[in-house]
Write an enzyme that holds these catalytic residues in place. Structure first.
Site, short mmCIF file in Angstrom:
data_model
loop_
_atom_site.label_atom_id
_atom_site.label_comp_id
_atom_site.label_asym_id
_atom_site.label_seq_id
_atom_site.Cartn_x
_atom_site.Cartn_y
_atom_site.Cartn_z
N HIS A 44 0.83 -1.20 0.00
CA HIS A 44 0.00 0.00 0.00
C HIS A 44 0.87 1.26 0.00
CE1 HIS A 44 0.92 0.09 4.29
NE2 HIS A 44 0.35 1.26 4.39
N THR A 47 2.64 4.41 -4.50
CA THR A 47 3.83 4.46 -5.37
C THR A 47 5.01 3.71 -4.75
OG1 THR A 47 4.40 6.59 -4.33
CG2 THR A 47 3.26 6.67 -6.46
N ARG A 48 5.88 3.22 -5.62
CA ARG A 48 7.15 2.61 -5.20
C ARG A 48 8.24 3.04 -6.17
NH1 ARG A 48 4.42 1.69 -1.55
NH2 ARG A 48 4.23 -0.17 -0.24
N LYS A 261 6.20 12.89 -0.85
CA LYS A 261 6.21 11.68 -0.02
C LYS A 261 7.63 11.35 0.42
CE LYS A 261 4.91 6.75 -0.35
NZ LYS A 261 4.38 5.71 -1.28
N HIS A 265 14.30 4.61 5.56
CA HIS A 265 14.47 3.19 5.22
C HIS A 265 15.10 2.39 6.36
CE1 HIS A 265 15.25 -0.39 2.86
NE2 HIS A 265 16.52 -0.32 3.18
N CYS A 309 3.79 1.37 8.14
CA CYS A 309 3.77 0.17 7.32
C CYS A 309 4.72 -0.84 7.95
CB CYS A 309 4.16 0.47 5.87
SG CYS A 309 5.85 1.09 5.66
N LYS A 342 9.73 -3.25 -6.54
CA LYS A 342 10.17 -3.01 -7.92
C LYS A 342 10.49 -4.30 -8.67
CE LYS A 342 13.58 -0.54 -6.26
NZ LYS A 342 13.58 -1.02 -4.84
#
Length: 373
Positions: A44, A47-48, A261, A265, A309, A342
């Site tokens: 969700h 975008t990635r 956004k 990481h 997430c 990806k």
């Protein structure tokens, strides 16, 4: 009914594998606790980022390039854009292994990667406040993927080839019975010749029922959309991945006025996937805004919306794609450590080839479980 393949987890990897297998004539059932696309898994967020000169290591580049070919194929089949080439700016100290891997892999595979100084980056993208000892590696042909378009596209294609989707069914038990795989959900029992597990954060628990413990930790992560200056809109600013002394951050330009956004990481708190993690809070926002103040200090940012997430992390942050060592009819693709989406198109292809016992298009040896022995 006896299915050829049962897939547990209808996210990006599972949907991709389901389509690849169904179009080859396999009877496929994909099971998911929810109704994809949904906000409970790792797909969700709309975008990635997709990049090909890969800071995580050269072994990923052939995988990324094959994934790109398959994303382009999916675009043609569903007649919708799913890969947008905004460019991706990777930046960090020149000594950063991540940045050096981007440059090295770009040269080895003849990718369009432009090396930039701090001053060149600041001149090209107003708003950046990059330290003088940082360099950039800009990949013009990289960009972002549209997650919902992809999930819906694969679901439609798989269904057109006869694949079935059992959404809203939580798996309660998995076991091998008389050489067949049996899956019990809250709605019934399904049998298959082979099993593929692509259940993300829940995959480890499912495989534990089959006697396999994977070195995967589920981590709470945060990301946010912010109101930003016009210079950070799509077309004027790229996607980015920064390896800094404050941490590793990634982000997207403001796409169609939906907001700039950004997420971090590295770091994060371990959680159970069924545990309701702490909601996005002021501390999470402060962390992201501190990064922006330091590295994009020429802009003005205001929080619009923050979310949480999950990452499924392996010890080396590389994927695990393999057969069950004791049950070759069971395959899995898990532990994508926050950078797997990806590759989903190529992961699905690899899983289908494994299930059909075909030669693999991309070498999966770097992602085998044996590396942890």
């Amino acid at each position: 009914m006896l299915y050829d393949i049962i897939i547990l987890g209808a996210g990006s990897m599972g949907m991709s594998a389901g389509y690849q297998l169904a179009k080859k004539g396999q009877k496929v059932l994909t099971v998911d606790s929810y109704h994809p696309p949904h906000t409970h898994g790792s797909h969700h967020g709309e975008t990635r980022i997709i990049r090909h000169a890969y800071g995580e290591g050269e072994a990923y580049v052939p995988f990324a390039l094959r994934a790109r070919e398959l994303w382009k194929d999916l675009e043609q089949r569903i007649k919708k854009s799913i890969l947008l080439e905004t460019g991706v700016l990777n930046s960090g100290p020149e000594s950063s292994p991540f940045i050096q891997n981007v440059i090295k892999s770009g040269k080895k595979y003849d990718l369009d990667v432009e090396k930039l100084t701090s001053e060149e980056m600041k001149k090209r993208w107003s708003g950046l406040t990059i330290p003088s000892d940082y360099i950039g590696a800009y990949e013009k042909d990289a960009g972002y993927l549209l997650t919902n378009q992809i999930l819906n596209g694969y679901a439609g294609l798989a269904a057109s080839h006869g694949a079935q989707l059992a959404g809203g069914q939580r798996v309660e038990k998995v076991h091998i019975k008389k050489g067949k795989v049996e899956v019990k959900t809250n709605n019934g029992i399904y049998s298959g010749k082979k099993l593929i597990v692509t259940a993300g954060a829940w995959g480890g628990e499912l495989l534990l029922q089959l006697g396999l413990q994977l070195p995967i930790t589920v981590i709470r992560k945060t990301f946010a959309w912010l109101h930003a200056d016009e210079s950070f809109q799509e077309g004027k600013f790229p996607c980015f991945s920064f390896d800094t002394n404050m941490g590793t951050y990634y982000g997207f330009p403001d796409i169609n006025r939906t907001g700039f956004k950004i997420g971090r990481h590295d770091t994060g708190l371990p959680i159970h996937p069924d545990q309701k993690s702490a909601p996005f809070n002021d501390g999470d926002a402060e962390e992201l805004l501190s990064f922006l103040s330091r590295f994009m200090g020429g802009g003005t940012f205001r929080l619009r919306e923050g979310k949480t997430c999950m990452y499924s992390m392996t010890p080396d942050e590389d994927f695990i794609i393999d057969h069950h060592p004791d049950h070759p009819e069971v395959m899995f693709a898990l532990g994508f450590s926050g950078h797997g989406f990806k590759f989903a198109s190529a992961v699905g292809e690899a899983l289908s080839e494994m299930a059909l016992e075909k030669e693999l298009t991309v070498d999966m040896k770097p992602f085998r479980l044996k590396r942890f022995e």
